[in-house]
Design a protein around this motif. Structure first.
Motif, PDB file in Angstrom:
ATOM      1  N   MET A   1       0.824  -1.204   0.000  1.00 19.48           N
ATOM      2  CA  MET A   1       0.000   0.000   0.000  1.00 19.48           C
ATOM      3  C   MET A   1       0.865   1.263   0.000  1.00 19.48           C
ATOM      4  O   MET A   1       0.541   2.252  -0.618  1.00 19.48           O
ATOM      5  CB  MET A   1      -0.919  -0.004   1.218  1.00 19.48           C
ATOM      6  CG  MET A   1      -2.035   1.027   1.152  1.00 19.48           C
ATOM      7  SD  MET A   1      -3.283   0.653  -0.078  1.00 19.48           S
ATOM      8  CE  MET A   1      -4.079  -0.764   0.706  1.00 19.48           C
ATOM      9  N   ALA A   2       1.990   1.176   0.709  1.00 23.83           N
ATOM     10  CA  ALA A   2       2.893   2.329   0.760  1.00 23.83           C
ATOM     11  C   ALA A   2       3.458   2.631  -0.612  1.00 23.83           C
ATOM     12  O   ALA A   2       3.583   3.799  -1.021  1.00 23.83           O
ATOM     13  CB  ALA A   2       4.016   2.068   1.761  1.00 23.83           C
ATOM     14  N   ALA A   3       3.825   1.560  -1.371  1.00 31.66           N
ATOM     15  CA  ALA A   3       4.363   1.758  -2.715  1.00 31.66           C
ATOM     16  C   ALA A   3       3.323   2.409  -3.623  1.00 31.66           C
ATOM     17  O   ALA A   3       3.632   3.312  -4.425  1.00 31.66           O
ATOM     18  CB  ALA A   3       4.825   0.421  -3.299  1.00 31.66           C
ATOM     19  N   ALA A   4       2.070   1.955  -3.500  1.00 29.82           N
ATOM     20  CA  ALA A   4       1.005   2.542  -4.319  1.00 29.82           C
ATOM     21  C   ALA A   4       0.807   4.009  -3.981  1.00 29.82           C
ATOM     22  O   ALA A   4       0.588   4.849  -4.863  1.00 29.82           O
ATOM     23  CB  ALA A   4      -0.293   1.767  -4.112  1.00 29.82           C
TER      24      ALA A   4
ATOM     25  N   ARG B   1       3.049   6.060  -2.918  1.00 30.88           N
ATOM     26  CA  ARG B   1       4.150   6.835  -3.491  1.00 30.88           C
ATOM     27  C   ARG B   1       3.920   7.072  -4.983  1.00 30.88           C
ATOM     28  O   ARG B   1       4.182   8.160  -5.497  1.00 30.88           O
ATOM     29  CB  ARG B   1       5.482   6.104  -3.257  1.00 30.88           C
ATOM     30  CG  ARG B   1       5.980   6.178  -1.821  1.00 30.88           C
ATOM     31  CD  ARG B   1       7.440   5.750  -1.728  1.00 30.88           C
ATOM     32  NE  ARG B   1       7.592   4.338  -2.098  1.00 30.88           N
ATOM     33  CZ  ARG B   1       7.504   3.317  -1.265  1.00 30.88           C
ATOM     34  NH1 ARG B   1       7.235   3.544   0.023  1.00 30.88           N
ATOM     35  NH2 ARG B   1       7.671   2.073  -1.673  1.00 30.88           N
ATOM     36  N   VAL B   2       3.446   6.046  -5.706  1.00 34.42           N
ATOM     37  CA  VAL B   2       3.201   6.194  -7.143  1.00 34.42           C
ATOM     38  C   VAL B   2       2.117   7.250  -7.393  1.00 34.42           C
ATOM     39  O   VAL B   2       2.210   8.076  -8.314  1.00 34.42           O
ATOM     40  CB  VAL B   2       2.776   4.845  -7.772  1.00 34.42           C
ATOM     41  CG1 VAL B   2       2.279   5.048  -9.195  1.00 34.42           C
ATOM     42  CG2 VAL B   2       3.932   3.865  -7.732  1.00 34.42           C
ATOM     43  N   LEU B   3       1.091   7.264  -6.544  1.00 34.96           N
ATOM     44  CA  LEU B   3      -0.010   8.200  -6.699  1.00 34.96           C
ATOM     45  C   LEU B   3       0.285   9.565  -6.083  1.00 34.96           C
ATOM     46  O   LEU B   3      -0.516  10.498  -6.228  1.00 34.96           O
ATOM     47  CB  LEU B   3      -1.279   7.629  -6.056  1.00 34.96           C
ATOM     48  CG  LEU B   3      -1.830   6.349  -6.703  1.00 34.96           C
ATOM     49  CD1 LEU B   3      -2.981   5.780  -5.884  1.00 34.96           C
ATOM     50  CD2 LEU B   3      -2.294   6.614  -8.133  1.00 34.96           C
TER      51      LEU B   3
ATOM     52  N   ALA C   1      -4.446   8.528   3.470  1.00 28.53           N
ATOM     53  CA  ALA C   1      -5.459   9.073   2.559  1.00 28.53           C
ATOM     54  C   ALA C   1      -5.868   8.029   1.533  1.00 28.53           C
ATOM     55  O   ALA C   1      -7.047   7.880   1.186  1.00 28.53           O
ATOM     56  CB  ALA C   1      -4.924  10.322   1.861  1.00 28.53           C
ATOM     57  N   LEU C   2      -4.895   7.265   1.020  1.00 32.29           N
ATOM     58  CA  LEU C   2      -5.195   6.198   0.055  1.00 32.29           C
ATOM     59  C   LEU C   2      -6.055   5.118   0.710  1.00 32.29           C
ATOM     60  O   LEU C   2      -7.013   4.631   0.100  1.00 32.29           O
ATOM     61  CB  LEU C   2      -3.890   5.601  -0.482  1.00 32.29           C
ATOM     62  CG  LEU C   2      -4.039   4.432  -1.456  1.00 32.29           C
ATOM     63  CD1 LEU C   2      -4.852   4.840  -2.685  1.00 32.29           C
ATOM     64  CD2 LEU C   2      -2.655   3.921  -1.886  1.00 32.29           C
ATOM     65  N   SER C   3      -5.726   4.763   1.952  1.00 29.36           N
ATOM     66  CA  SER C   3      -6.510   3.742   2.658  1.00 29.36           C
ATOM     67  C   SER C   3      -7.962   4.189   2.834  1.00 29.36           C
ATOM     68  O   SER C   3      -8.896   3.393   2.670  1.00 29.36           O
ATOM     69  CB  SER C   3      -5.879   3.442   4.019  1.00 29.36           C
ATOM     70  OG  SER C   3      -4.569   2.898   3.852  1.00 29.36           O
ATOM     71  N   ARG C   4      -8.146   5.483   3.140  1.00 28.78           N
ATOM     72  CA  ARG C   4      -9.515   5.991   3.301  1.00 28.78           C
ATOM     73  C   ARG C   4     -10.279   5.947   1.975  1.00 28.78           C
ATOM     74  O   ARG C   4     -11.466   5.604   1.926  1.00 28.78           O
ATOM     75  CB  ARG C   4      -9.479   7.426   3.847  1.00 28.78           C
ATOM     76  CG  ARG C   4      -9.127   7.514   5.340  1.00 28.78           C
ATOM     77  CD  ARG C   4      -9.436   8.902   5.883  1.00 28.78           C
ATOM     78  NE  ARG C   4      -8.656   9.949   5.219  1.00 28.78           N
ATOM     79  CZ  ARG C   4      -7.454  10.348   5.623  1.00 28.78           C
ATOM     80  NH1 ARG C   4      -6.889   9.774   6.681  1.00 28.78           N
ATOM     81  NH2 ARG C   4      -6.818  11.303   4.989  1.00 28.78           N
ATOM     82  N   GLN C   5      -9.608   6.267   0.894  1.00 27.68           N
ATOM     83  CA  GLN C   5     -10.257   6.241  -0.420  1.00 27.68           C
ATOM     84  C   GLN C   5     -10.672   4.819  -0.796  1.00 27.68           C
ATOM     85  O   GLN C   5     -11.753   4.596  -1.344  1.00 27.68           O
ATOM     86  CB  GLN C   5      -9.328   6.838  -1.493  1.00 27.68           C
ATOM     87  CG  GLN C   5      -9.125   8.337  -1.361  1.00 27.68           C
ATOM     88  CD  GLN C   5      -8.225   8.887  -2.451  1.00 27.68           C
ATOM     89  OE1 GLN C   5      -7.977   8.230  -3.451  1.00 27.68           O
ATOM     90  NE2 GLN C   5      -7.730  10.109  -2.244  1.00 27.68           N
ATOM     91  N   ILE C   6      -9.800   3.858  -0.474  1.00 23.31           N
ATOM     92  CA  ILE C   6     -10.124   2.467  -0.772  1.00 23.31           C
ATOM     93  C   ILE C   6     -11.315   2.013   0.069  1.00 23.31           C
ATOM     94  O   ILE C   6     -12.230   1.345  -0.432  1.00 23.31           O
ATOM     95  CB  ILE C   6      -8.904   1.564  -0.531  1.00 23.31           C
ATOM     96  CG1 ILE C   6      -7.819   1.856  -1.582  1.00 23.31           C
ATOM     97  CG2 ILE C   6      -9.303   0.093  -0.581  1.00 23.31           C
ATOM     98  CD1 ILE C   6      -6.513   1.115  -1.347  1.00 23.31           C
TER      99      ILE C   6
END
Length: 283
Positions: free
Chosen positions: A1-4, A6-8, A14-19
């Motif tokens: 998830m951390a790598a994703a 960084r790419v985004l 914030a990414l975890s909340r969006q998912i």
């Protein structure tokens, strides 16, 4: 998830909340949370397939919009008054615009000049090939694409049909079939001035028509005479003769007309194609 993340270029929380929000909207878990990362569930894999299709479609749409903006692809709806679809200027312009690796589709709509003007103004036609446009209307622009002389249509059964060089005064007292004045006041008034200058007053007709083809049909039926563009000599040849008359020096002009505020690149390419049409054979 951390790598994703960084790419985004967003924070991992914030990414975890969006998912989590997306899973709630879908009503299904999209990811398996593992001790060493995440993997897609069956539902997640299904969403991935559809997402890739949508991304590809979005990319294609952006490309097509860019090409449409550049005037290389698209569709144009063009009005044409009845009886004039054959004009070399029209076929030459279409050939010119379709060349040079353009993907252009044309839809030609047959209708009278007044209707074309209304359709152009409301955006349902991109342009129109029409006659007798008011030059006082600033909302429209136009260029002349065809010009010819007017002639008088005479029933063959009339004694005037045998005259090779008639004058307008020879038709004094005859019934003339016309179009309604409100169709083109300027042209109608010009025609009436020609009659007045010849010292005649046409007998009032019991019939009017909105286009030249219909007027000729009425002449062929013996209901009177009519002033029409000389192109229509090809119609009703067994029942009608057309004669040129010196006093009828008013030209019939066909214009390509479009909205003055229309800056569509494809439309402007069409205008240029009409200004410099290819010959009918494309060479």
């Amino acid at each position: 998830m951390a790598a994703a993340a960084r790419v985004l270029n967003i924070a991992q929380p914030a990414l975890s909340r969006q998912i989590s929000t997306m899973e709630a909207e879908m009503g299904a878990r999209l990811f398996n949370r593992l001790s060493r990362g995440v993997s897609l569930t069956r539902f997640g894999r299904e969403l991935e397939v559809r997402a890739r299709v949508l991304v590809a479609q979005a990319d294609q749409m952006r490309s097509e919009v860019a090409q449409a903006f550049a005037g290389t692809i698209g569709r144009l709806r063009i009005g044409v008054i009845p009886g004039y679809g054959w004009l070399p200027g029209i076929t030459g312009a279409v050939s010119g615009l379709a060349s040079n690796q353009r993907e252009v589709r044309f839809e030609f709509v047959s209708c009278l000049s007044g209707e074309q003007i209304e359709l152009i103004k409301c955006g349902r036609l991109d342009a129109g090939c029409l006659a007798w446009r008011s030059p006082q209307d600033p909302s429209l622009r136009g260029i002349v694409i065809h010009s010819e002389k007017m002639a008088i249509a005479i029933p063959r059964k009339s004694s005037l049909a045998s005259s090779r060089n008639p004058r307008l005064r020879d038709f004094a007292g005859q019934t003339f079939l016309t179009f309604p004045r409100d169709r083109s006041p300027a042209h109608y008034d010009s025609l009436m001035r020609k009659f007045a200058q010849a010292g005649i007053e046409p007998a009032e007709s019991a019939a009017t028509a909105s286009d030249s083809a219909t007027l000729l049909g009425l002449v062929a039926a013996g209901l009177g005479f009519a002033i029409v563009p000389e192109t229509f000599a090809r119609y009703h040849q067994n029942e009608i003769v057309l004669r040129k008359i010196p006093e009828l020096d008013m030209p019939f002009e066909l214009q390509l007309v479009w909205s003055a505020d229309n800056r569509d690149p494809l439309l402007l390419e069409l205008v240029r194609a009409f200004e410099h049409p290819l010959p009918p054979d494309g060479h």
